[in-house]
Design a protein around this motif. Structure first.
Motif, PDB file in Angstrom:
ATOM      1  N   HIS A 187      41.613  31.619  36.775  1.00  0.00           N
ATOM      2  CA  HIS A 187      40.303  32.276  36.712  1.00  0.00           C
ATOM      3  C   HIS A 187      40.285  33.699  37.284  1.00  0.00           C
ATOM      4  CE1 HIS A 187      38.506  28.466  35.490  1.00  0.00           C
ATOM      5  NE2 HIS A 187      39.095  27.883  36.513  1.00  0.00           N
ATOM      6  N   GLY A 188      41.451  34.293  37.540  1.00  0.00           N
ATOM      7  CA  GLY A 188      41.471  35.611  38.172  1.00  0.00           C
ATOM      8  C   GLY A 188      41.159  35.546  39.660  1.00  0.00           C
ATOM      9  N   MET A 189      41.288  34.391  40.257  1.00  0.00           N
ATOM     10  CA  MET A 189      40.954  34.151  41.659  1.00  0.00           C
ATOM     11  C   MET A 189      41.888  34.944  42.581  1.00  0.00           C
ATOM     12  SD  MET A 189      40.831  30.351  43.380  1.00  0.00           S
ATOM     13  CE  MET A 189      39.932  29.688  41.968  1.00  0.00           C
TER      14      MET A 189
ATOM     15  N   VAL B   2      56.242  30.358  36.305  1.00  0.00           N
ATOM     16  CA  VAL B   2      54.784  30.280  36.412  1.00  0.00           C
ATOM     17  C   VAL B   2      54.321  29.204  35.435  1.00  0.00           C
ATOM     18  CG1 VAL B   2      52.597  31.509  36.215  1.00  0.00           C
ATOM     19  CG2 VAL B   2      54.649  32.725  37.006  1.00  0.00           C
ATOM     20  N   ALA B   3      53.894  28.076  35.982  1.00  0.00           N
ATOM     21  CA  ALA B   3      53.505  26.943  35.145  1.00  0.00           C
ATOM     22  C   ALA B   3      52.147  27.181  34.501  1.00  0.00           C
ATOM     23  CB  ALA B   3      53.474  25.664  35.981  1.00  0.00           C
TER      24      ALA B   3
ATOM     25  N   TYR C  88      44.280  27.933  32.971  1.00  0.00           N
ATOM     26  CA  TYR C  88      45.521  27.575  32.282  1.00  0.00           C
ATOM     27  C   TYR C  88      46.472  26.840  33.230  1.00  0.00           C
ATOM     28  CZ  TYR C  88      44.390  30.513  28.189  1.00  0.00           C
ATOM     29  OH  TYR C  88      43.834  31.043  27.055  1.00  0.00           O
ATOM     30  N   ARG C  89      45.906  26.050  34.127  1.00  0.00           N
ATOM     31  CA  ARG C  89      46.714  25.420  35.168  1.00  0.00           C
ATOM     32  C   ARG C  89      47.373  24.122  34.709  1.00  0.00           C
ATOM     33  NH1 ARG C  89      41.950  25.673  39.594  1.00  0.00           N
ATOM     34  NH2 ARG C  89      40.852  25.028  37.707  1.00  0.00           N
TER      35      ARG C  89
ATOM     36  N   ARG D  34      50.045  34.385  37.935  1.00  0.00           N
ATOM     37  CA  ARG D  34      49.497  33.297  38.761  1.00  0.00           C
ATOM     38  C   ARG D  34      48.007  33.488  39.019  1.00  0.00           C
ATOM     39  NH1 ARG D  34      54.846  33.580  41.504  1.00  0.00           N
ATOM     40  NH2 ARG D  34      55.953  31.716  40.788  1.00  0.00           N
ATOM     41  N   THR D  35      47.602  34.730  39.196  1.00  0.00           N
ATOM     42  CA  THR D  35      46.179  35.020  39.388  1.00  0.00           C
ATOM     43  C   THR D  35      45.386  34.757  38.112  1.00  0.00           C
ATOM     44  OG1 THR D  35      46.653  36.696  41.071  1.00  0.00           O
ATOM     45  CG2 THR D  35      44.522  36.824  39.978  1.00  0.00           C
TER      46      THR D  35
END
Length: 378
Positions: A208-210, A50-51, A235-236, A203-204
Motif C-alpha cells: 500500500h505504499g506504507m 521481494v515476495a 500484493y503481499r 517492498r514499500t
C-alpha cells in the motif's frame, strides 16, 4: 490409467509447515515471508528477493517501480501466457508484441531491435516453460538503447543460463510459485534484484505504499505512525504460503532432478514416434521442464485437437502449447491485426504432455506408448 498434465509435489513437511504461523497468530506477511525471500535470493544468487501475491502482480510491480506508465511501450513476446502482456496494460503503457526463435520459442533479439521506437521504455523477455532466454543478447540491446529489462521467469526457478542461475546478476527477474510450477506456495511470486534501492521501493509499493511495515511497527518499542507518500498495492504473500515455500525451496534441486530425468526419457524415446519433435535446449541453458512441449510436424497424421482428444479418451491429459497473446480479443481490439508468423505457427502446432516429479515409470510408459499407437513409428 489416468495421467494428469502435472501435479504439485507436496508432502507431510509442507502440510505441517504452516502450523507455526497459525499458532502464533501471525498469518499475514511477516517473518516467514522474510525467511522465504532470503532463501530464494540465496538459491539464485541475488542480493534481494521481494515476495508478491503472484508472478502477475510481481511483473506489474516491477514495471511500476521503474516508472513504466501511459505513453510508454514495452516489448513482449506474444508467445507467452497472457499475464505477461496484461501486466504492461495494468501500468497504462502499450504492449508491442515481438517474435520468438523457431527452435527455443523464446524472444528473438533481432526482432526486438526492429520494434524499438521513441516510446519504448522496457523489454520483457520470457523464459518459456522453464528454458532461459538468451538474456545476454537482450541486455546488450537494452544497454545500447537505454532500456530497462524485466525478465518474466515465471516457470524458470532453478534454470541456468551460461552456468549461472536465472535470477542472479539481473536488475529485475520475476518468478512464479503457481501449482503448475516446479515449486509452489499455492499462489505467489518473487522479484529478485541486486539493486538495494529498488528492493526497498518494491517492498514499500507491495504494501500500500506504507512508509513503515506492520512487522516493524509491531516489533518497535515505541509508537510509530506510518504514512503513505504514494499509491501502492496489496500484493503481499502471506506467512502461511511462505512457510510452504521454505520447505519447497529446500527440495528444489531434488524436484528438478526428477523432472529432468523424466524429460530425458521422453527425449530418448519420442524421436521414434512419427510426426513430433522434442524440445530443443541450446548449449547455454539448463531446462526446468515445468512442462514438456512437443511440436507437431507436417508429417503428423493427426491434427492437434484430434490427437489431444484421443489421448484424453485414454485418460491422458494434454494441453495446447503456448498461446499467441496477440490473437486474443483483449489485444486485437486494441492493436488490430499483428502479423507474427513464427508465433502463430508455434501456437497452432505445439502440445504439452504429462510431466511431474512424481510421475511413475508406468505412467510415463503409458504416455509414450499411447503416442506411438496414435501416430505410428517415425
Amino acid at each position: 490409467m489416468n495421467v494428469p498434465i502435472t501435479k504439485p509435489t507436496l508432502g507431510e513437511e509442507e502440510a505441517q509447515a504452516p502450523l507455526a504461523s497459525i499458532r502464533t497468530g501471525w498469518v499475514t506477511q511477516g517473518p516467514k515471508v522474510a525467511e522465504f525471500e532470503k532463501a530464494v535470493a540465496a538459491y539464485v544468487g541475488a542480493k534481494h528477493g521481494v515476495a508478491t501475491s503472484s508472478c502477475t502482480t510481481g511483473l506489474h510491480l516491477a514495471l511500476h517501480a521503474i516508472g513504466i506508465g501511459p505513453g510508454d511501450e514495452v516489448i513482449v513476446p506474444s508467445l507467452t501466457f497472457i499475464a505477461s502482456a496484461n501486466a504492461v496494460l495494468y501500468t497504462g503503457a502499450d504492449v508491442v508484441f515481438c517474435e520468438v526463435d523457431r527452435r527455443t520459442f523464446n524472444i528473438e533479439p533481432a526482432d526486438v531491435e526492429r520494434r524499438i521506437t521513441k516510446r519504448t521504455k522496457a523489454i520483457m523477455p520470457v523464459d518459456q516453460i522453464g528454458l532461459a532466454c538468451d538474456i545476454d543478447a537482450i541486455n546488450v540491446i537494452a544497454k545500447r538503447r537505454g532500456l530497462d529489462v524485466v525478465e518474466d521467469a515465471a516457470p524458470a526457478i532453478g534454470a541456468t543460463y551460461k552456468g549461472a542461475k536465472v535470477g542472479s546478476g539481473a536488475h529485475q527477474v520475476v518468478f512464479s510459485f503457481h501449482p503448475r510450477k516446479v515449486i509452489t506456495t499455492g499462489e505467489g511470486g518473487m522479484i529478485t534484484t541486486d539493486d538495494d534501492d529498488l528492493a526497498a521501493r518494491l517492498r514499500t509499493l507491495r504494501q500500500h505504499g506504507m512508509s513503515v511495515s506492520d512487522v516493524a511497527r509491531h516489533q518497535a518499542d515505541k509508537v510509530i505512525i506510518e504514512d503513505y507518500p504514494e499509491i501502492g498495492f496489496n500484493y503481499r504473500l502471506n506467512d502461511i504460503q511462505a512457510s510452504i515455500g521454505i520447505v519447497q525451496i529446500r527440495r528444489l534441486d531434488e524436484l528438478l532432478a526428477a523432472r529432468r530425468e523424466r524429460a530425458e526419457r521422453y527425449n530418448r524415446e519420442l524421436p521414434t514416434v512419427r510426426g513430433i519433435e522434442i524440445p530443443y535446449v541450446p548449449p547455454y541453458a539448463e531446462h526446468t521442464y515445468q512442462s514438456y512441449m512437443l511440436t507437431l510436424t507436417k508429417d503428423c497424421p493427426l491434427e492437434r485437437e484430434e490427437l489431444m482428444t484421443r489421448m484424453l479418451r485414454r485418460g491422458i491429459a494434454t494441453r495446447r502449447g503456448i498461446m499467441a497473446s496477440h490473437l486474443e480479443k483483449t489485444y486485437t481490439t486494441r492493436y488490430g491485426k499483428v502479423s507474427l508468423p513464427v508465433t502463430e505457427e508455434a501456437a497452432r502446432t505445439t502440445m504439452l504432455i504429462p510431466l511431474y516429479a512424481t510421475m511413475t515409470e508406468d505412467e510415463q510408459t503409458y504416455v509414450i506408448e499411447a503416442l506411438r499407437e496414435e501416430l505410428g513409428p517415425a
